[in-house]
Design a protein around this motif. Sequence first.
Motif, PDB file in Angstrom:
ATOM      1  N   THR A 173      30.971  40.868  39.061  1.00 35.69           N
ATOM      2  CA  THR A 173      30.089  42.073  38.921  1.00 35.69           C
ATOM      3  C   THR A 173      29.065  41.395  37.738  1.00 35.69           C
ATOM      4  O   THR A 173      29.358  41.043  36.803  1.00 35.69           O
ATOM      5  N   ILE A 174      27.726  41.575  37.788  1.00 31.86           N
ATOM      6  CA  ILE A 174      26.702  40.828  37.536  1.00 31.86           C
ATOM      7  C   ILE A 174      25.643  41.672  36.779  1.00 31.86           C
ATOM      8  O   ILE A 174      25.045  42.317  37.684  1.00 31.86           O
ATOM      9  N   LEU A 221      32.717  46.605  31.695  1.00 25.40           N
ATOM     10  CA  LEU A 221      32.834  45.325  30.696  1.00 25.40           C
ATOM     11  C   LEU A 221      34.313  45.143  30.350  1.00 25.40           C
ATOM     12  O   LEU A 221      34.499  44.301  29.574  1.00 25.40           O
ATOM     13  N   LYS A 222      35.136  45.876  30.689  1.00 32.22           N
ATOM     14  CA  LYS A 222      36.548  45.684  30.460  1.00 32.22           C
ATOM     15  C   LYS A 222      37.416  44.773  31.512  1.00 32.22           C
ATOM     16  O   LYS A 222      38.587  44.431  31.195  1.00 32.22           O
ATOM     17  N   LYS A 223      36.652  44.544  32.610  1.00 30.23           N
ATOM     18  CA  LYS A 223      36.939  43.434  33.418  1.00 30.23           C
ATOM     19  C   LYS A 223      36.774  42.060  33.516  1.00 30.23           C
ATOM     20  O   LYS A 223      35.627  41.892  32.786  1.00 30.23           O
ATOM     21  N   ASP A 224      37.676  41.357  33.821  1.00 26.38           N
ATOM     22  CA  ASP A 224      37.525  39.903  33.607  1.00 26.38           C
ATOM     23  C   ASP A 224      36.504  39.259  34.390  1.00 26.38           C
ATOM     24  O   ASP A 224      36.112  38.202  34.104  1.00 26.38           O
ATOM     25  N   ASN A 225      35.837  39.790  35.343  1.00 26.73           N
ATOM     26  CA  ASN A 225      34.925  39.390  36.308  1.00 26.73           C
ATOM     27  C   ASN A 225      33.579  39.892  36.228  1.00 26.73           C
ATOM     28  O   ASN A 225      32.800  39.884  37.185  1.00 26.73           O
ATOM     29  N   TYR A 249      34.858  42.447  20.069  1.00 25.69           N
ATOM     30  CA  TYR A 249      34.952  42.478  21.542  1.00 25.69           C
ATOM     31  C   TYR A 249      33.844  41.678  21.947  1.00 25.69           C
ATOM     32  O   TYR A 249      34.045  40.876  22.881  1.00 25.69           O
ATOM     33  N   LYS A 250      32.649  41.843  21.572  1.00 29.63           N
ATOM     34  CA  LYS A 250      31.406  41.210  22.152  1.00 29.63           C
ATOM     35  C   LYS A 250      31.359  39.588  21.803  1.00 29.63           C
ATOM     36  O   LYS A 250      31.270  38.890  22.711  1.00 29.63           O
TER      37      LYS A 250
END
Length: 268
Positions: free
Chosen positions: A118-119, A216-220, A253-254
């Motif tokens: 996801t971009i 944003l909580k996903k690794d990809n 987190y950022k």
Amino acid sequence: MVYELTYGFWILLNNMNGVGEVPYREGQSIGIIPEGIDKNGKPHKLRLYSIASSAIGDFGDSKTVSLCVKRLVYTNESGEIVKGVCSNFLCDLKPGDEAKITGPVGKEMLMPKDPNATIIMLGTGTGIAPFRSFLWKMFFEEHEDYKFNGLAWLFLGVPTSSSLLYKEEFEKMKEKNPENFRLDFAVSREQTNDKGEKMYIQTRMAEYAEELWELLKKDNTFVYMCGLKGMEKGIDEIMVSLAAKDGIDWLEYKKQLKKSEQWNVEVY
């Protein structure tokens, strides 16, 4: 008064001997050295411009690079007309003219290799350049070793609708790839939200705040930001409260996202 005219054009990628090509990757920049000398009698310093074409160029032959340049002309406090050195040099080029280039350079904005990623792309004005390079590779080209199956989500912020660069291209991409491409414009002088506030890029993003936070909580998921520096603060303000709901410190987190190359920023 500032007059802003935006031009898109191609530069033939030959080296100074007229032989060979200049390979680059999506998300990189090239340096332009304007002709002439500065007020001190020295050659002009190079200026970096984000590349707006995919690695094979708009013609698919790897021999050109596309740039998106804003011509700068303004009247200073003394009433003198001042012209931006490099932007006017580029915008005044004619077919067949030569331009000295350096590079390519840049690692911060390189396009992810994962075709299922996801971009999320956040751009203002000519900051759209690297995202056009991404999207051309995803949706306008065919590659044996790459087929995009993820989600590309572009937020583009501009002052007026006439400043929406490459609008027709992006709408065509969305029409052909509705499951893989989302497109949102933020036109600050013409649009407002439900509260009557001007529609800046962070204002538009706030409409999807919960969804964006889940992504944003996903690794990809990879976020790219390019353009005016002011938007970064506005986006942080949105994310601080969302992260706090999950007991997460957004700024910390950022930092983690940056370390894992999932949060990439190139602002000015």
